[in-house]
Design an enzyme around this catalytic site. Structure first.
Site, PDB file in Angstrom:
ATOM      1  CE  LYS A   1      -0.383   3.532   2.679  1.00  0.00           C
ATOM      2  NZ  LYS A   1       0.580   3.145   1.907  1.00  0.00           N
TER       3      LYS A   1
ATOM      4  N   GLY B   1      -6.108   8.877  -3.064  1.00  0.00           N
ATOM      5  CA  GLY B   1      -7.540   8.906  -2.902  1.00  0.00           C
ATOM      6  C   GLY B   1      -8.489   9.947  -3.538  1.00  0.00           C
TER       7      GLY B   1
ATOM      8  NE  ARG C   1       1.580   8.471   6.726  1.00  0.00           N
ATOM      9  CZ  ARG C   1       1.379   8.098   5.683  1.00  0.00           C
ATOM     10  NH1 ARG C   1       0.862   9.077   4.808  1.00  0.00           N
ATOM     11  NH2 ARG C   1       1.780   7.090   4.925  1.00  0.00           N
TER      12      ARG C   1
ATOM     13  CB  VAL D   1       4.821   8.625   4.130  1.00  0.00           C
ATOM     14  CG1 VAL D   1       4.733   9.011   5.601  1.00  0.00           C
ATOM     15  CG2 VAL D   1       4.569   9.456   2.965  1.00  0.00           C
TER      16      VAL D   1
ATOM     17  NE  ARG E   1       5.169   7.534  -3.771  1.00  0.00           N
ATOM     18  CZ  ARG E   1       4.591   7.312  -2.660  1.00  0.00           C
ATOM     19  NH1 ARG E   1       5.113   7.088  -1.520  1.00  0.00           N
ATOM     20  NH2 ARG E   1       3.317   7.150  -2.630  1.00  0.00           N
TER      21      ARG E   1
ATOM     22  CD  GLU F   1      -0.038   1.324  -1.340  1.00  0.00           C
ATOM     23  OE1 GLU F   1       0.610   2.077  -0.516  1.00  0.00           O
ATOM     24  OE2 GLU F   1      -1.062   1.573  -2.025  1.00  0.00           O
TER      25      GLU F   1
ATOM     26  CD  GLU G   1      -9.890  -1.563  -7.456  1.00  0.00           C
ATOM     27  OE1 GLU G   1      -8.928  -2.113  -8.165  1.00  0.00           O
ATOM     28  OE2 GLU G   1      -9.610  -1.057  -6.306  1.00  0.00           O
TER      29      GLU G   1
ATOM     30  CE  LYS H   1      -8.778   2.176  -7.849  1.00  0.00           C
ATOM     31  NZ  LYS H   1      -7.964   1.570  -6.863  1.00  0.00           N
TER      32      LYS H   1
ATOM     33  CD  GLU I   1      -1.634   2.954  -5.334  1.00  0.00           C
ATOM     34  OE1 GLU I   1      -2.309   3.103  -6.075  1.00  0.00           O
ATOM     35  OE2 GLU I   1      -0.990   3.673  -4.503  1.00  0.00           O
TER      36      GLU I   1
END
Lengths: 70, 451
Positions: free
Chosen positions: B237, B165, B338, B295, B292, B275, B200, B158, B288
């Site tokens: 998510k 993502g 969601r 959601v 903040r 996370e 990773e 990444k 990570e």
């Protein structure tokens, strides 16, 4: 005349062909960005790119013509 | 004391923050773009100010304009919500320089945790386990292949400064690596302005479990519990819950201890989420940190009785964690779904006019919505329309309430993922509490093989 249309509204993120290019059915020709997602738009038929109707950064609505093929 | 708060965001999160402000007697300022003139959040604040055209760069990411509006309206605090400018240290620095309180952590911490490599180093230093991996400064194929082989396939590649993502790619062997490398590099450059990559070890079939932490300005840190967010599509998510099902007490204890160690060691302030990936043997790996409000914060609110936005505001006012209250009734279990404007099978976005948007009024169902019937869902922003939270005396109770609610939902004009949510809630693997981050992929495959 053959046309490539967009299936949804969004911003044109990448135009992957130029005028005069030979394209085949199923080939990705434009990548649209809509709701933070990349949406590949493919040509439905074989042809040669006749005219590009949009450029990178253009905003398009559903069913807008992206390019014409001959 | 904060008297007037501007929310530099849109949609459901702006509405949700205004709700707490109203209860606390704090005046509110909404900002809106051309596309959001009629939006719910624009009408939900005491004042609303236009900040620019529809495109995010010219509006919700336009720090100059947002600061100008904050000054004009006399706001003494800015809440960034999630996404947009929420993890942008330059923005928070400028907010503070303007004499306005930024609701979030210090810029240096935001900077560290926003960079995967620096974040990882900080975690190693704090004694928190991380996924084996390395930074790739080189775009040389052979060198990249060497590093991947050392880590051991499968690996995940990444952008080092990426998120959401985008540009993440699983690679199973060298031939595949050679094939995908140019596009990964290109995406890293296009989206994040840097070709620096991070590779990773790919943890197979993990669960995504995250810890909600808070730090105050007096050196105190607390973990308010975990959330299981394993149900994801394209690394985004879809369903989250608290507590995590089938997690052993021992692992939960370690997870909280790691979270508090991580936050404490970096001197974290305000709300943050750490996370983790938890594999089938319950090994914990740091993934990570999000500096903040998340959601999915409502599920933590429902099982703790804490209004996390209230805590964020009070901590920004330099109150101590020990002086903060648990205000509401708490439940044994909470689940959030969601609702996305997207095709439930292909996951492609579905912008358009919301001709019908009707959900049942039910006990123990909470709606955090950013839309209403009649609004235009535009292609400019995230496809998430609303979050629905079901709370109950048990996991099963919460699942049943959520299913009943979604069955009665009526949405017309655009496609949503509601059918997919219902099927997930009723899927045996989910009901058992055994879903991993591979669930959606597996489920889609199962479904398409039936057709």
């Amino acid at each position: 005349m053959k046309e490539v249309k967009t299936s949804m509204a969004g911003n044109v993120w990448k135009v992957q062909v130029t005028q005069g290019d030979q394209v085949t059915a199923g080939q990705e020709v434009v990548i649209l960005e809509s709701m933070k997602m990349e949406i590949p738009i493919t040509a439905e038929e074989d042809g040669v790119v006749e005219e590009l109707k949009v450029e990178e950064g253009s905003f398009v609505n559903e069913d807008d013509v992206l390019m014409t093929l001959k | 004391m904060i008297k007037k708060l501007l929310v530099a965001n849109r949609g459901e999160i702006a509405v949700r923050i205004f709700r707490t402000c109203e209860r606390l007697g704090i005046r509110t300022v909404a900002v809106f773009s051309d596309a959001d003139e009629e939006a719910v959040h624009t009408k939900a604040a005491d004042e609303a100010r236009w900040i620019g055209p529809a495109r995010v760069k010219e509006s919700y990411l336009n720090a100059d304009k947002i600061l100008e509006v904050a000054k004009e309206t006399g706001a003494d605090a800015i809440h960034p919500g999630y996404g947009f400018l929420s993890e942008n240290p330059d923005f928070s620095r400028r907010v503070k320089e303007a004499g306005i309180t930024f609701i979030g952590p210090a810029e240096n911490i935001m900077e560290t945790m926003g960079n995967k490599i620096a974040a990882r180093e900080a975690m190693i230093e704090a004694g928190v386990p991380v996924v084996p991996g390395a930074t790739l400064k080189s775009e040389n194929e052979d060198e990249v292949a060497k590093v991947c082989a050392e880590i051991g396939y499968p690996v995940m590649i990444k952008a080092a400064s990426g998120g959401g993502g985008i540009g993440m790619q699983r690679v199973d062997h060298k031939d595949e690596l050679v094939k995908v490398l140019p596009s990964v590099i290109k995406k890293a450059e296009t989206f994040f302005g840097s070709a620096e990559l991070y590779v990773e070890k790919f943890i197979e079939n993990p669960r995504h479990i995250e810890a909600q932490v808070f730090g105050d300005h007096h050196g105190n840190v607390v973990c308010l519990g975990e959330r299981d967010c394993s149900i994801q599509r394209r690394n985004q998510k879809i369903i989250e819950e608290a507590p995590a099902p089938k997690l052993s007490d021992e692992t939960r204890k370690s997870l909280f201890a790691y979270a508090e160690k991580a936050a404490g060691n970096i001197g974290y302030t305000n709300a943050g989420t750490i996370e983790f990936l938890v594999d089938s043997d319950e090994n914990i790996y740091f993934l990570e940190m999000n500096t903040r409000l998340q959601v999915e914060h409502p599920v933590t609110e429902e099982v703790t009785g804490i209004d996390l936005v209230e805590w964020q505001i009070r901590i920004a006012e330099e109150k101590r964690i020990s002086d903060l209250e648990e205000r509401n009734m708490s439940y044994e279990h909470a689940i959030e779904v969601r609702v996305y404007a997207e095709d439930p099978v292909t996951f492609f976005p579905s912008p358009g006019k919301l001709k019908r948007w009707s959900f049942p009024q039910m006990e123990d169902i909470r709606y955090d919505s950013g839309v209403e019937e009649g609004v235009q869902v535009t292609p400019f922003y995230d496809p998430m329309l609303a979050k629905i939270i079901a709370k109950g005396s048990s996991r099963q109770d919460a699942i049943e309430k959520m299913s009943a609610c979604l069955e009665k939902a009526e949405v017309e004009g655009i496609k949503t993922n509601i059918p997919m949510l219902i099927e997930t809630l009723q899927h045996d693997v989910f009901k058992e509490g055994s879903a991993t981050t591979q669930f959606v992929q597996q489920y889609v495959i199962e479904k398409s093989s039936k057709v």
